[in-house]
Design a protein around this motif. Structure first.
Motif, PDB file in Angstrom:
ATOM      1  N   THR E  17       0.857  -1.184   0.000  1.00 31.11           N
ATOM      2  CA  THR E  17       0.000   0.000   0.000  1.00 31.11           C
ATOM      3  C   THR E  17       0.891   1.230   0.000  1.00 31.11           C
ATOM      4  OG1 THR E  17      -1.600  -1.202   1.364  1.00 31.11           O
ATOM      5  CG2 THR E  17      -1.874   1.195   1.217  1.00 31.11           C
ATOM      6  N   PRO E  18       1.023   1.897  -1.134  1.00 29.54           N
ATOM      7  CA  PRO E  18       1.912   3.062  -1.168  1.00 29.54           C
ATOM      8  C   PRO E  18       1.198   4.339  -0.732  1.00 29.54           C
ATOM      9  CG  PRO E  18       1.156   2.543  -3.372  1.00 29.54           C
ATOM     10  CD  PRO E  18       0.482   1.563  -2.442  1.00 29.54           C
ATOM     11  N   GLY E  19       1.901   5.183   0.019  1.00 23.38           N
ATOM     12  CA  GLY E  19       1.439   6.523   0.327  1.00 23.38           C
ATOM     13  C   GLY E  19       2.378   7.523  -0.326  1.00 23.38           C
ATOM     14  N   ALA E  20       2.321   8.753   0.093  1.00 29.18           N
ATOM     15  CA  ALA E  20       3.208   9.769  -0.488  1.00 29.18           C
ATOM     16  C   ALA E  20       4.647   9.566  -0.006  1.00 29.18           C
ATOM     17  CB  ALA E  20       2.727  11.167  -0.107  1.00 29.18           C
ATOM     18  N   VAL E  21       4.805   9.147   1.240  1.00 25.20           N
ATOM     19  CA  VAL E  21       6.128   9.029   1.861  1.00 25.20           C
ATOM     20  C   VAL E  21       6.470   7.566   2.153  1.00 25.20           C
ATOM     21  CG1 VAL E  21       7.471   9.576   3.938  1.00 25.20           C
ATOM     22  CG2 VAL E  21       6.030  11.333   2.880  1.00 25.20           C
ATOM     23  N   ASN E  22       5.509   6.857   2.732  1.00 26.04           N
ATOM     24  CA  ASN E  22       5.751   5.487   3.155  1.00 26.04           C
ATOM     25  C   ASN E  22       4.958   4.477   2.329  1.00 26.04           C
ATOM     26  OD1 ASN E  22       7.502   5.812   5.514  1.00 26.04           O
ATOM     27  ND2 ASN E  22       5.761   6.868   6.440  1.00 26.04           N
ATOM     28  N   THR E  23       5.429   3.237   2.340  1.00 27.65           N
ATOM     29  CA  THR E  23       4.702   2.126   1.728  1.00 27.65           C
ATOM     30  C   THR E  23       4.558   1.023   2.763  1.00 27.65           C
ATOM     31  OG1 THR E  23       5.515   2.606  -0.498  1.00 27.65           O
ATOM     32  CG2 THR E  23       4.798   0.344  -0.084  1.00 27.65           C
ATOM     33  N   GLU E  24       3.343   0.526   2.906  1.00 27.67           N
ATOM     34  CA  GLU E  24       3.124  -0.609   3.792  1.00 27.67           C
ATOM     35  C   GLU E  24       3.324  -1.888   2.993  1.00 27.67           C
ATOM     36  OE1 GLU E  24      -0.300  -0.524   6.555  1.00 27.67           O
ATOM     37  OE2 GLU E  24      -0.804  -2.477   5.712  1.00 27.67           O
ATOM     38  N   VAL E  38       6.458  -0.996   7.502  1.00 32.33           N
ATOM     39  CA  VAL E  38       6.254   0.319   6.887  1.00 32.33           C
ATOM     40  C   VAL E  38       7.628   0.896   6.598  1.00 32.33           C
ATOM     41  CG1 VAL E  38       5.406   2.660   7.232  1.00 32.33           C
ATOM     42  CG2 VAL E  38       4.037   0.728   8.019  1.00 32.33           C
ATOM     43  N   ILE E  39       7.933   1.040   5.311  1.00 32.72           N
ATOM     44  CA  ILE E  39       9.237   1.573   4.896  1.00 32.72           C
ATOM     45  C   ILE E  39       8.989   2.767   3.961  1.00 32.72           C
ATOM     46  CG2 ILE E  39      10.316  -0.697   5.119  1.00 32.72           C
ATOM     47  CD1 ILE E  39      10.240  -1.032   2.106  1.00 32.72           C
ATOM     48  N   THR E  40      10.025   3.523   3.650  1.00 32.23           N
ATOM     49  CA  THR E  40       9.787   4.654   2.751  1.00 32.23           C
ATOM     50  C   THR E  40       9.469   4.146   1.339  1.00 32.23           C
ATOM     51  OG1 THR E  40      12.116   4.904   2.197  1.00 32.23           O
ATOM     52  CG2 THR E  40      11.299   6.231   4.022  1.00 32.23           C
TER      53      THR E  40
END
Lengths: 69, 69, 69, 69, 69, 69
Positions: E17-24, E38-40
């Motif tokens: 699950t990607p976000g703007a800063v982190n990806t789960e 949870v990493i960048t």
């Protein structure tokens, strides 16, 4: 110096338990409310942390969990 | 379930800011004393965390720093 | 304020990537040597962190790992 | 093996302080620039970390804070 | 590269699950046993992490808590 | 109590190494799969953790890294 860590609580050092590498520091931040920190012994000595002294307990928001009953 | 994390503070959720991955949760643990947590959005939803709800902020002692003026 | 975190590196902000909750901050601490931090967006704004600004990257010793080839 | 931790700094071990559980490792990553790590004694021994040896200090970006004067 | 982090679990990426800063990143390390990281987003992309790929979940021992019923 | 930490693995305590401040706890979560935790000695004692006992290893998702070969 201001730091990005969101959580900072002023309190009084109640007890310190030194080991070879780390020192456990128990801080009373409100009556009956204590926070326990484990920091390096070198830091505890370098900052002059001692029982009865005023300090801040500081925590980065990403290190805080949430629990529910 | 009891956990080894030494620090647990009961409080009320004041605000929540959800992102794509994480949710920021601000918890009032005493009048005027807030703790901010960043947890995954999935956890916040799975625990049913909501503004006004009662929760605990939980922190492992090795994640607590000490600061002095 | 002096903090127990053992590691503090002065540098210049090279880039910032804001998300809904967190902001990634890349800090050049020496020519060619960068440190990446992920802090809350609220902290980044509250501290006035901006590209080109002078900041410190701060890390608790218990969060540093050691690797060998 | 490549790891997601964003920060990796090559350096030389300056000193080691072993305890019963943890070992403090001070690494010089540039002239006058040191990083202190606290890792388990078992890891330090398992990796063969020794004073004068070349190692990397590795830090996850979410464990890096930002401070300003 | 060998790292001091004591815990490393081989597994298969189940979801991202990607976000703007982190990806789960959810990793299945055994049938029915999943670890969530949870990493960048930059790290996830830089390592080429993708659903179905083989990866390791890596955790420093000081970040592991113990709980009892 | 339910906690936001995403990762919880049931297992059996294989060994414990106490220091002055911290105790290392090795937990077998599957045949041949061990997780090592470092918690405070006070927590280990307060929870009654002992070799052979059933416990959970608990990890916050933001403390999990991903590695690839």
């Amino acid at each position: 110096m201001q730091i990005s860590a969101r959580n900072s609580f002023k309190g009084t050092v109640k007890s310190m338990t030194p080991g070879a590498v780390n020192t456990e520091v128990v801080i009373e931040v409100a009556p009956g409310l204590e926070i326990t920190a484990v920091i390096t012994k070198t830091s505890a000595e370098g900052l002059g942390v001692s029982v009865g002294g005023e300090v801040y307990a500081v925590v980065k928001a990403s290190d805080v969990m949430v629990a529910v009953d």
